[in-house]
Design a protein around this motif. Structure first.
Motif, short mmCIF file in Angstrom:
data_model
loop_
_atom_site.label_atom_id
_atom_site.label_comp_id
_atom_site.label_asym_id
_atom_site.label_seq_id
_atom_site.Cartn_x
_atom_site.Cartn_y
_atom_site.Cartn_z
N GLN A 91 -16.45 0.43 10.92
CA GLN A 91 -15.72 0.21 9.65
C GLN A 91 -15.07 1.50 9.17
OE1 GLN A 91 -18.88 -0.08 10.42
NE2 GLN A 91 -20.25 -0.10 8.66
N ASN A 92 -15.66 2.64 9.43
CA ASN A 92 -15.10 3.90 8.95
C ASN A 92 -13.99 4.43 9.84
OD1 ASN A 92 -16.87 3.90 6.83
ND2 ASN A 92 -18.36 5.23 7.82
N PHE A 93 -14.09 4.14 11.11
CA PHE A 93 -13.13 4.70 12.07
C PHE A 93 -11.90 3.83 12.20
CE2 PHE A 93 -12.27 5.75 16.77
CZ PHE A 93 -11.57 6.90 16.47
N GLY A 94 -12.11 2.52 12.27
CA GLY A 94 -10.96 1.65 12.52
C GLY A 94 -10.86 0.46 11.59
N GLY A 95 -11.81 0.32 10.67
CA GLY A 95 -11.85 -0.85 9.79
C GLY A 95 -12.61 -1.99 10.46
N GLY A 99 -9.25 -2.42 15.01
CA GLY A 99 -8.78 -1.12 14.52
C GLY A 99 -9.30 0.02 15.39
N VAL A 100 -10.50 -0.15 15.91
CA VAL A 100 -11.03 0.86 16.83
C VAL A 100 -10.18 0.88 18.10
CG1 VAL A 100 -12.99 1.49 18.32
CG2 VAL A 100 -13.39 0.82 15.93
N ALA A 101 -9.85 -0.32 18.58
CA ALA A 101 -9.01 -0.40 19.79
C ALA A 101 -7.70 0.34 19.56
CB ALA A 101 -8.75 -1.86 20.16
N ALA A 102 -7.17 0.22 18.34
CA ALA A 102 -5.90 0.89 18.04
C ALA A 102 -6.04 2.41 18.07
CB ALA A 102 -5.39 0.43 16.68
N MET A 487 -17.67 11.56 14.39
CA MET A 487 -16.37 11.28 13.76
C MET A 487 -16.15 12.09 12.48
SD MET A 487 -14.92 8.02 11.71
CE MET A 487 -15.23 8.91 10.19
N GLY A 488 -15.01 12.75 12.44
CA GLY A 488 -14.65 13.53 11.25
C GLY A 488 -14.88 15.01 11.46
N ASP A 489 -15.85 15.36 12.29
CA ASP A 489 -16.12 16.79 12.51
C ASP A 489 -14.94 17.46 13.20
OD1 ASP A 489 -18.52 16.62 11.28
OD2 ASP A 489 -19.73 16.66 13.11
N GLU A 490 -14.23 16.71 14.05
CA GLU A 490 -13.10 17.31 14.75
C GLU A 490 -11.96 17.62 13.80
OE1 GLU A 490 -13.67 14.16 14.55
OE2 GLU A 490 -11.94 12.89 14.96
N LEU A 491 -12.05 17.07 12.58
CA LEU A 491 -11.02 17.34 11.56
C LEU A 491 -11.64 18.08 10.38
CD1 LEU A 491 -9.38 13.79 11.72
CD2 LEU A 491 -8.37 15.92 12.58
N ALA A 492 -12.85 18.57 10.58
CA ALA A 492 -13.57 19.32 9.53
C ALA A 492 -13.68 18.53 8.23
CB ALA A 492 -12.93 20.69 9.28
N VAL A 516 -15.18 7.64 5.43
CA VAL A 516 -14.11 6.90 6.09
C VAL A 516 -13.19 7.93 6.75
CG1 VAL A 516 -12.08 5.43 5.69
CG2 VAL A 516 -14.23 4.98 4.47
N PHE A 517 -12.74 7.62 7.95
CA PHE A 517 -11.85 8.50 8.70
C PHE A 517 -10.66 8.90 7.82
CE2 PHE A 517 -8.52 9.24 11.98
CZ PHE A 517 -9.20 10.16 12.76
N ASP A 518 -10.38 10.19 7.78
CA ASP A 518 -9.36 10.71 6.87
C ASP A 518 -8.01 10.76 7.56
OD1 ASP A 518 -7.66 12.28 5.32
OD2 ASP A 518 -9.34 13.43 4.49
N GLN A 519 -7.17 9.82 7.19
CA GLN A 519 -5.88 9.66 7.83
C GLN A 519 -4.97 10.88 7.58
OE1 GLN A 519 -5.99 7.03 9.58
NE2 GLN A 519 -3.88 7.02 10.37
N GLN A 520 -5.12 11.47 6.40
CA GLN A 520 -4.29 12.63 6.07
C GLN A 520 -4.63 13.81 6.98
OE1 GLN A 520 -1.86 10.97 4.47
NE2 GLN A 520 -1.46 13.12 3.95
N ARG A 521 -5.93 14.07 7.09
CA ARG A 521 -6.36 15.16 7.96
C ARG A 521 -5.90 14.90 9.40
NH1 ARG A 521 -10.78 18.74 6.57
NH2 ARG A 521 -10.92 18.69 4.33
N TRP A 522 -6.01 13.65 9.79
CA TRP A 522 -5.62 13.27 11.15
C TRP A 522 -4.15 13.60 11.39
CZ3 TRP A 522 -2.34 9.09 12.59
CH2 TRP A 522 -2.33 8.81 13.96
N LYS A 523 -3.33 13.34 10.37
CA LYS A 523 -1.90 13.63 10.52
C LYS A 523 -1.65 15.12 10.71
CE LYS A 523 0.09 9.67 8.18
NZ LYS A 523 0.18 9.13 6.84
#
Ligand code: GLC
Length: 622
Positions: A91-95, A99-102, A487-492, A516-523
């Protein structure tokens, strides 16, 4: 009895099955006879078990059977230095599962080859311990998708070269699992799947020597269940009922449930809470010999029906108890085991700016049987449990801070206070399940927050925090293990406080590290002018370097070098690769013998190397 298995197979499948049976059946029979052989109905039960295994063998899809064959031909396939894991909540990574597959392209970009998705099977209605209270092993949680979505995901992951790992929560089920519901309705057979006591006599006797996993929020190990008119064994939350593995029906049903999931394409099972599977009065009911026999029997079954599948032990126990979960050449058990001592000791080394406990853990880490490895990690969804280090914390030879009298407890309590932010620490985390300042239990928080990023106010403080993050990740990546990123540690990513607003979670600070996975940090992951970009790129570089050096494979030799100062850790991987790590806030010097190349800085080095605070150096011999 093997006839019963072979009888259900087609002529085409029978020869290979017979061959695998010949190899594993004697061990399986011995183990099961040891556990259940006294029972009058043992032979009949075993026959039925074999028949059900035959049906599961026949149902295994051809593609998975091909994968089995490939892996049997190369049993050390998961030990190479390109193997890298990632762990996330669906749920946190892909909903949801789709979403995980994506996100598969992102995982590939990180060179991930193993994805551990935290529980995604149908959980208990209401609060469910992050999915660790399962009500059906045969259904995906409808909030996360359908069984068809799971099948599609495993297929896509497999095509991308990523093995899916699923939790298999075999110690307990939710109080609304079919067995629990039937037991509550008065079904004696279902009641016998659990440990239920009609009065407090036995629970009180057991309690004398049992520990507590959640002493604050779920004190005690038994819960009175009105519908049972009795006390059920509940090691974790009261709604998680421990299964009774002294009952062979439990073992047979759970083995079949695991294989049904394996036939959906799950390639690795994280066997949750394995230490607790067998209960014995007068002990802490952890790590009992029978728990190992059960796991070895499960392994033998997997080796017959789905030999491409890996079993991973989650046993958060002292270092000396860990190797047994990997078994031996004669009696293999799990393929992988969490090295929670190594993980926790890395954090201790940061807090103490001294690697004494970490070195002691490494000294206590034996060589493993072939085709078995540790799982190394920096953080996971649970707390960092300090008590696994009691022995090392009282015996690391550092003299100063260890106190044999308290078994290291006072020292570890100091570390726990450090990570909750006390005593001028850079960390922002939370103490877990402990009110006594002189007794440590666990610490919670995202790695970045524990490493000082959340508290950092200046660029210099931020840089130091990132170095601490990379230091611990560097250890996990270079130790000789299967490393798994959280999850998330790679984006601090930092602590998530939203759990405090959810009444059902507010008392369990493990939710701090379940954001929840941070889309902004990911960008920003490629933008090294940002914190997430710096972290992501630096980590990706370590991953790339690792994948090029077979000296860093899980099973390549490792030696702890004694000539490093206390604040440092020096690990040789063979005679051509060296990792130097400074766990202190002071520069440290290390005299190199010969000519080396610093793979991270991409330059030659030699003579006396000065390591900056919290620096990581990976050197290959020129
Ligand atoms: C394991 C899980 C943890 C859970 C417990 C009970 O330790 O990692 O999150 O609470 O088992 O299932």
């Amino acid at each position: 009895m093997s006839d019963r298995l072979l009888a259900v197979l087609s002529d085409e499948l029978r020869p290979l099955a017979a061959q695998r049976l010949a190899a594993a059946e004697p061990v399986l029979r011995r183990l099961l006879a040891g556990l259940y052989g006294e029972r009058a109905d043992f032979d009949a039960w075993l026959g039925e078990l074999m028949e059900s295994l035959g049906a599961l063998y026949a149902a295994r899809p051809a593609e998975l059977r091909a994968l089995d064959a490939q892996r049997v031909a190369q049993p050390d396939w998961f030990l190479n230095q390109r193997m890298l894991g990632y762990c996330a909540y669906v749920q946190n990574f892909g909903g949801d599962l789709n979403g995980v597959a994506a996100r598969i392209p992102y995982l590939r970009e990180l060179d991930i080859s193993y994805l551990h998705l935290l529980p995604f099977l149908r959980p208990r209605a209401g609060e469910n311990d992050g999915g660790f209270a399962v009500s059906s092993f045969d259904e995906v949680d409808p909030a996360l998708g359908s069984n068809a979505d799971l099948d599609a995901l495993t297929t896509q992951l497999r095509a991308a070269g990523i093995s899916l790992c699923s939790d298999f929560i075999l110690n307990h089920v939710a109080d609304d699992h079919a067995w629990a519901r039937a037991a509550k309705a008065g079904d004696a057979g279902a009641r016998a799947m659990f440990h239920v006591f009609s009065d407090r006599d036995m629970p009180d006797r057991y309690e004398r020597t049992l520990g507590q996993v959640f002493p604050q929020v779920a004190p005690g190990n038994f819960s009175f269940i009105e519908a049972l008119d009795g006390w059920a064994w509940t090691t974790f939350y009261p709604y998680q009922w421990d299964l009774n593995y002294a009952n062979p029906a439990v073992f047979a049903s759970m083995a079949a449930a695991l294989l049904r999931l394996a036939n959906r394409g799950i390639e690795v099972f994280r066997l949750d809470s394995t230490a607790f599977l067998w209960k014995r009065e007068g002990t802490n009911s952890m790590n009992q010999p029978e728990a190992h026999q059960l796991l070895q029997a499960l392994r033998a079954i997997v080796d017959i029906v789905a030999p491409g599948v890996l079993l991973k032990a989650e046993a958060i126990v002292p270092t000396r108890e860990l190797p047994a979960y990997l078994g031996s050449a004669e009696a293999p058990e799990c393929h992988i085991a969490y090295h929670s001592s190594l993980m926790a000791a890395g954090w201790v080394a940061l807090a103490e700016q001294d690697t004494g406990v970490l070195r002691e853990v490494i000294r206590n880490t034996p060589a493993l049987p072939a085709a078995a490895t540790w799982l190394s990690y920096v953080r996971c969804h649970d707390d960092i449990g300090w008590n696994v280090l009691r022995a090392e914390a009282s015996a690391d030879g550092s003299g100063g801070s260890g106190n044999a009298g308290d078994g290291g407890a006072v020292r570890l309590a100091r570390v726990a206070r450090f990570f909750s932010g006390a005593e001028g620490s850079y960390a922002i985390g939370a103490a877990f399940q402990s009110t006594d300042p002189n007794a440590a239990h666990g610490s919670n928080g995202m790695a970045a927050s524990l490493a000082g990023l959340q508290a950092a106010r200046t660029d210099e403080e931020r840089a130091l925090a990132l170095r601490r993050m990379l230091l611990l990740h560097g250890l996990a990546l270079s130790f000789g293990a299967l490393p798994v990123l959280y999850m998330g540690d790679e984006l601090a990513m930092e602590n998530d406080y939203s759990y405090q607003d959810r009444p059902q979670h507010a008392m369990d600070s493990r939710w701090l590290q379940r954001p929840v996975f941070d889309q902004q940090r990911w960008k920003h992951r490629y933008d090294v002018s940002t914190v997430p970009g710096t972290m992501h790129q630096a980590l990706a570089k370590l991953v790339r370097i690792r994948s090029r050096h077979d000296a860093l494979a899980a099973n390549a030799p490792r030696a702890l070098l004694a000539d490093a100062p206390d604040g440092m850790l020096a690990l040789a991987r063979g005679d051509r690769f060296l990792t130097l790590m400074n766990f202190s806030g002071q520069p440290q010097s290390y005299a190199l013998q010969g000519e080396w190349r610093d793979c991270v800085a991409e330059q030659a080095t030699g003579g006396t190397l000065v390591l900056e605070p919290y620096a990581t150096h990976w050197l290959e011999r020129e």
